[in-house]
Write an enzyme that holds these catalytic residues in place. Structure first.
Site, PDB file in Angstrom:
ATOM      1  N   TRP A   1       0.842  -1.206   0.000  1.00 57.36           N
ATOM      2  CA  TRP A   1       0.000   0.000   0.000  1.00 57.36           C
ATOM      3  C   TRP A   1       0.874   1.252   0.000  1.00 57.36           C
ATOM      4  O   TRP A   1       0.542   2.262  -0.596  1.00 57.36           O
ATOM      5  CB  TRP A   1      -0.909   0.000   1.239  1.00 57.36           C
ATOM      6  N   HIS A   2       2.028   1.148   0.684  1.00 63.06           N
ATOM      7  CA  HIS A   2       2.895   2.326   0.775  1.00 63.06           C
ATOM      8  C   HIS A   2       3.589   2.645  -0.547  1.00 63.06           C
ATOM      9  O   HIS A   2       3.968   3.790  -0.784  1.00 63.06           O
ATOM     10  CB  HIS A   2       3.960   2.116   1.855  1.00 63.06           C
ATOM     11  N   GLY A   3       3.791   1.668  -1.374  1.00 64.01           N
ATOM     12  CA  GLY A   3       4.453   1.959  -2.640  1.00 64.01           C
ATOM     13  C   GLY A   3       4.638   0.705  -3.464  1.00 64.01           C
ATOM     14  O   GLY A   3       4.704  -0.405  -2.939  1.00 64.01           O
TER      15      GLY A   3
ATOM     16  N   PHE B   1       2.285   8.448  -1.099  1.00 67.54           N
ATOM     17  CA  PHE B   1       1.553   7.194  -0.989  1.00 67.54           C
ATOM     18  C   PHE B   1       0.095   7.380  -1.361  1.00 67.54           C
ATOM     19  O   PHE B   1      -0.660   6.472  -1.357  1.00 67.54           O
ATOM     20  CB  PHE B   1       1.671   6.624   0.425  1.00 67.54           C
TER      21      PHE B   1
END
Lengths: 250, 468
Positions: free
Chosen positions: B320-322, B468
């Site tokens: 989800w962060h990257g 993000f």
């Protein structure tokens, strides 16, 4: 509504105080120059208006030296990208290129370390390229860097040289003007205003853009002063003859 | 946007108008006004992607209306799936298309050129909000939004639309139509949060970032000790950056009379990884718990399944962060840490650990170590930093480092001390500020602004979580 009125009084009071404060010419506290809102607000993005110079269309060049020469290229991390292209020029034209990349370096570091004299002594170059100033774009004491620029120039002594200015991504606080005023327009390549594609860090030009940057420097150099033979190389990049890498703490 | 001068100049114009609507009790007019301002700010940061946000709101609102009115469970489920697929699909397209295509291309030996896809600001955050709303209404955990305006307000509210916190519809929608009396305490506690957030971001995070960025951009140029300092600095930087942003967002919302809850509860005081995730980015960790971990079965299906669920949740949290393998590894290692802690607890349950220093140190070191994967530009960069730390530590660099970077070391050390100071101390300062006279507040505020000006680099650094 009363809490909001209080909040607005607070915000506007602070705004007025900071605005009045910023009108004062220079305020110092224990010798430290206080940053005002004025100086903070004046850092606006520069207008990228200068295009790259096209090497192929350069006609008005000054007669150059056709002998193979020893070139020395020193400076900060920007040298990394530029030297690959200059390496191609050097190889193609029979020169020997020594490169010294001192990451995170500044005019102050080079002036106070005496490293330039040391490398000049070691490699005995015929021509010196410098690229410095990228780490001093936003310093608050740009004018105080003048003495370091002078010191660097004195280390070069009588050798021919050019100084490639930093690739601004925002307007600087005066380092470009300090260097230009110390060494003159003929030796200073003003990179400010050029349009670069930036690498992921947002500061350094991409490899392609660095090549175009170096091409522009060469193109400009040919019109400014006697210079080593600089015919356009067939290959895009080439490793310099020797590269020395220094870390910020060296 | 909160660290730009334009925002604060605009905010000074925004507050009087907002205050008038609040005073006249014109709730609908206030909602329209705030929605327009929110959309304007979103437009300024993401251009025409604002239409995507509006489309998301329209789609969710009407899908949920139809779903909520429909008594047929299969039909309700189909509509839920439709909404989830569209939310996750749009997010996946913008965030992961190049990542998956590039990896696929490497597997099959193709020559893939990345597509020119720009990630709209905050899409990860508002997509998660949208998912939580649809699921909660489906499960009858919350009532649907009263009107499209309410839902648009919820999804686009400018304090959190760009980088969270991820606010749940259940707690927020009920606040939208409620007439809440704005008090001094509310406004000045909000202002206090804004000031602490600005100090965290502009004074600490941005200052520390100057060195950290150098280390992470060219780790080959640094000794192991210097790399370790860069990693430690980044650990403090990311906390101050993100919790600073959260403080400002929560503070602005509080000034406007909205309670967004809390997003960070002194995470670096945690004594184990599980506790860390109860304290770090609370809105995301609780979201992952409620919408991924528990639906997967949580801890109700035996130990092995619990560990698998934990790992799957953390891998999703990582990606989800990257879109990068380093984020997958970061999430996976956190998952391993959580599993290890669960195993430890199941074997040593009830043992009183009186000494707190060692568990704290281990947890802090573990979390800080994993930030290497989070921050490094790629996996090679992360491995190079680790290689430097473990094979080229060079303790002789300690003294020259401290001497040449005394300012950085001082800020790093003081920040670490400030992070570990008991919360009671900050609550005391906050209550003193709220109770103080207006002229004292003005002086404090001016001092904070001056501090921010002194430390701010001329180039405004974006908040880390914007990406993000």
């Amino acid at each position: 509504m009363r809490p909001y009125i209080k909040l607005l009084i607070l915000l506007f009071s602070a705004f007025i105080v900071m605005t009045v404060f910023s009108e004062l010419s220079e305020v110092r506290l224990f010798g430290h120059k206080i940053v005002t809102m004025q100086s903070f607000l004046t850092h606006d993005t520069i207008n990228d208006s200068v295009e790259f110079c096209d090497v192929d269309t350069t006609n008005d060049v000054i007669a150059n030296d056709t002998l193979p020469r020893v070139l020395l290229f020193v400076g900060d991390s920007m040298v990394e990208g530029l030297s690959s292209r200059l390496g191609a020029y050097a190889y193609h034209n029979g020169h020997k290129l020594y490169t010294v990349i001192w990451y995170g370096s500044s005019t102050e570091k080079w002036a106070e370390s005496g490293k330039l004299s040391m490398y000049i002594e070691s490699y005995k170059p015929d021509y010196v390229f410098i690229c410095l100033g990228g780490n001093e774009l936003f310093v608050r004491n740009a004018d105080e860097r003048r003495k370091y620029v002078r010191s660097i120039v004195s280390e070069i002594d009588s050798l021919p040289f050019i100084w490639i200015g930093p690739p601004n991504w925002k307007d600087d606080t005066g380092i470009n003007e300090v260097i230009r005023s110390e060494i003159g327009d003929k030796r200073f390549f003003l990179s400010k205003g050029m349009r670069f594609d930036r690498a992921a860090d947002g500061m350094h030009p991409t490899e392609k853009s660095s090549c175009e940057w170096m091409d522009s420097v060469v193109c400009w150099m040919k019109r400014q002063m006697p210079h080593p033979k600089m015919e356009i190389p067939a290959e895009k990049v080439r490793k310099p003859y020797k590269t020395i890498v220094l870390t910020p703490d060296d | 946007m909160f660290n730009s001068r334009q925002f604060w100049l605009f905010f000074m114009l925004f507050i009087p108008v907002y205050g008038l609507f609040a005073m006249w009790r014109r709730r609908t007019a206030m909602l329209v006004f705030v929605v327009l301002v929110s959309l304007f700010f979103y437009y300024k940061s993401s251009g025409l992607y604002v239409l995507l946000l509006v489309a998301r709101a329209l789609f969710d609102y009407y899908i949920v209306r139809i779903m909520d009115d429909n008594p047929n469970p299969r039909c309700r489920k189909a509509l839920l799936l439709l909404s989830l697929i569209s939310s996750v699909g749009v997010l996946a397209y913008f965030k992961y298309t190049n990542f998956f295509a590039l990896n696929l291309s490497e597997i099959v030996g193709g020559n893939f050129q990345p597509l020119d896809i720009v990630l709209p600001v905050g899409i990860s955050f508002y997509s998660f909000q949208s998912i939580s709303y649809v699921v909660d209404v489906y499960k009858r955990r919350t009532k649907r939004a009263g009107s499209l305006l309410d839902y648009l307000f919820y999804l686009s509210f400018f304090p959190y639309v760009a980088a969270g916190p991820i606010v749940r519809a259940a707690s927020f929608l009920s606040q939208i139509r409620r007439h809440k009396k704005i008090t001094d305490k509310m406004v000045f506690s909000g202002l206090w949060l804004v000031m602490t957030g600005l100090v965290k971001k502009a004074v600490v995070a941005d200052y520390l970032a100057q060195y950290n960025d150098l280390v992470f951009s060219m780790p080959a140029g640094y000794s192991g000790f210097e790399c370790m300092m860069g990693v430690l600095g980044y650990s403090i930087q990311i906390f101050c950056d993100f919790s600073g942003y959260s403080d400002i967002a929560i503070g602005i919302a509080r000034i406007m009379g909205f309670d967004l809850g809390i997003n960070f509860r002194s995470p670096y005081k945690s004594l184990n990884v599980t506790e860390f995730w109860h304290r770090w980015h609370i809105s995301l960790s609780t979201w992952l718990r409620d919408y991924v971990y528990i639906p997967l079965g949580g801890n109700r299906k035996g130990s092995l399944r619990t560990y698998i669920n934990l790992m799957a949740t953390m891998l999703i949290g990582g990606i989800w962060h990257g879109a990068g393998w380093n984020f997958v590894i970061w999430g996976g290692l956190h998952g391993s840490g959580l599993i290890a802690h669960k195993i430890y607890c199941s074997h040593y349950h009830g043992r009183n650990v009186s000494a707190k220093f060692l568990p704290w140190l281990l947890t802090f070191a573990f979390v800080t170590f994993l930030w290497i994967f989070f921050r490094a530009e790629n996996l090679n960069g992360a491995m190079m930093i680790l290689d430097n730390i473990f094979t080229d530590f060079r303790p002789d660099m300690v003294l020259p480092f401290v001497q040449t970077r005394i300012g950085w070391v001082a800020v790093c050390f003081l920040s670490l001390v400030a992070i570990l100071v008991p919360v009671k101390f900050y609550s005391f300062l906050e209550s003193e500020f709220i109770a103080s006279r207006l002229w004292i507040k003005i002086i404090v505020f001016i001092c904070v602004v001056q501090l921010v000006l002194e430390f701010s680099s001329s180039d405004i650094s974006p908040f880390i979580y914007f990406q993000f």
